[in-house]
Design an enzyme around this catalytic site. Structure first.
Site, short mmCIF file in Angstrom:
data_model
loop_
_atom_site.label_atom_id
_atom_site.label_comp_id
_atom_site.label_asym_id
_atom_site.label_seq_id
_atom_site.Cartn_x
_atom_site.Cartn_y
_atom_site.Cartn_z
N HIS A 99 5.25 -6.46 -1.76
CA HIS A 99 4.36 -6.53 -2.92
C HIS A 99 5.10 -7.19 -4.06
O HIS A 99 6.31 -7.02 -4.21
CB HIS A 99 3.85 -5.14 -3.34
CG HIS A 99 4.93 -4.12 -3.48
ND1 HIS A 99 5.52 -3.51 -2.39
CD2 HIS A 99 5.55 -3.61 -4.57
CE1 HIS A 99 6.44 -2.65 -2.80
NE2 HIS A 99 6.49 -2.71 -4.13
N HIS A 101 5.07 -7.27 -8.11
CA HIS A 101 4.55 -6.69 -9.35
C HIS A 101 4.29 -7.82 -10.34
O HIS A 101 5.12 -8.74 -10.48
CB HIS A 101 5.58 -5.77 -10.00
CG HIS A 101 6.00 -4.58 -9.19
ND1 HIS A 101 5.51 -3.32 -9.41
CD2 HIS A 101 6.88 -4.46 -8.15
CE1 HIS A 101 6.07 -2.46 -8.56
NE2 HIS A 101 6.90 -3.13 -7.79
P1 5GP Z 1 8.34 -0.61 -5.50
O1 5GP Z 1 9.20 0.43 -6.17
O2 5GP Z 1 8.28 -0.42 -4.00
O3 5GP Z 1 8.65 -2.01 -5.90
O4 5GP Z 1 6.88 -0.37 -6.06
C1 5GP Z 1 5.94 0.43 -5.48
C2 5GP Z 1 4.82 0.59 -6.49
O5 5GP Z 1 3.69 1.06 -5.83
C3 5GP Z 1 5.14 1.59 -7.62
O6 5GP Z 1 5.10 0.92 -8.87
C4 5GP Z 1 4.06 2.64 -7.48
O7 5GP Z 1 3.59 3.09 -8.71
C5 5GP Z 1 2.99 1.92 -6.67
N1 5GP Z 1 2.21 2.78 -5.81
C6 5GP Z 1 2.69 3.74 -4.96
N2 5GP Z 1 1.68 4.31 -4.28
C7 5GP Z 1 0.55 3.68 -4.69
C8 5GP Z 1 -0.83 3.84 -4.34
O8 5GP Z 1 -1.22 4.67 -3.53
N3 5GP Z 1 -1.72 3.01 -4.96
C9 5GP Z 1 -1.32 2.08 -5.88
N4 5GP Z 1 -2.28 1.33 -6.44
N5 5GP Z 1 -0.04 1.92 -6.24
C10 5GP Z 1 0.88 2.71 -5.66
#
Ligand code: 5GP
Ligand code: ZN
Length: 138
Positions: A99, A101
């Site tokens: 993903h 951001h």
């Molecule tokens: P990472 O730390 O892996 O780069 O980011 C994961 C992101 O996914 C976090 O910012 C978190 O808030 C978001 N996230 C986790 N679970 C969910 C979910 O069930 N739905 C959505 N829309 N975002 C999520």
């Protein structure tokens, strides 16, 4: 991936606030936004991280991120935006489905990525660089 939360969101099996969708990607609100409008670009096909993302998909991510970032500026008055791709647990990746951001940013916001500036010993930079060059050749 049956138990991947972002696969489920990307396929619409779990509801999410969606601002963009095409045959390859979905862009949804992050559930815990750094700022309002914080988006996640999710490929519909599972890839654990940027290293596993097929090149033809990877090539589409940055133009889409730029388009979404411009929309955040226009719609929300954001003055800039951060594009963040955490790769690997050590880098803060918590969901193992690629993903990107897209985070709207405003003057006065605290820095998104910070580090304590380090330094190389004499000759160290060349040695470190050589290791990387060798890894790239392999
Ligand atoms: P990472 O730390 O892996 O780069 O980011 C994961 C992101 O996914 C976090 O910012 C978190 O808030 C978001 N996230 C986790 N679970 C969910 C979910 O069930 N739905 C959505 N829309 N975002 C999520
Ligand atoms: Zn997935």
């Amino acid at each position: 991936m049956a138990d991947c939360i972002f696969c489920m969101i990307a396929k619409g099996e779990i509801p999410s606030t969606t601002v963009y969708e095409d045959e390859t990607f979905k862009a949804v609100f992050d559930i815990s936004p750094a700022n309002k409008g914080h988006l996640l670009i999710l490929p519909k096909a599972h890839a654990a991280n940027v290293c596993e993302l097929p090149e033809e998909m990877a090539a589409k991510v940055l133009p889409l991120a730029a388009k979404l970032g411009e929309a955040l500026k226009k719609a929300l008055g954001a003055e800039g935006f951060n594009l963040v791709v955490n790769t690997g647990e050590a880098a803060g990746q918590t969901v193992m489905h690629f993903h990107m951001h897209v985070i709207p940013r405003y003057k006065g916001d605290s820095p998104m990525v910070t580090w304590k500036p380090g330094a190389y010993e004499d000759g160290e930079a060349a040695k470190v660089a050589e290791k990387i060059v060798e890894a790239l050749r392999a």
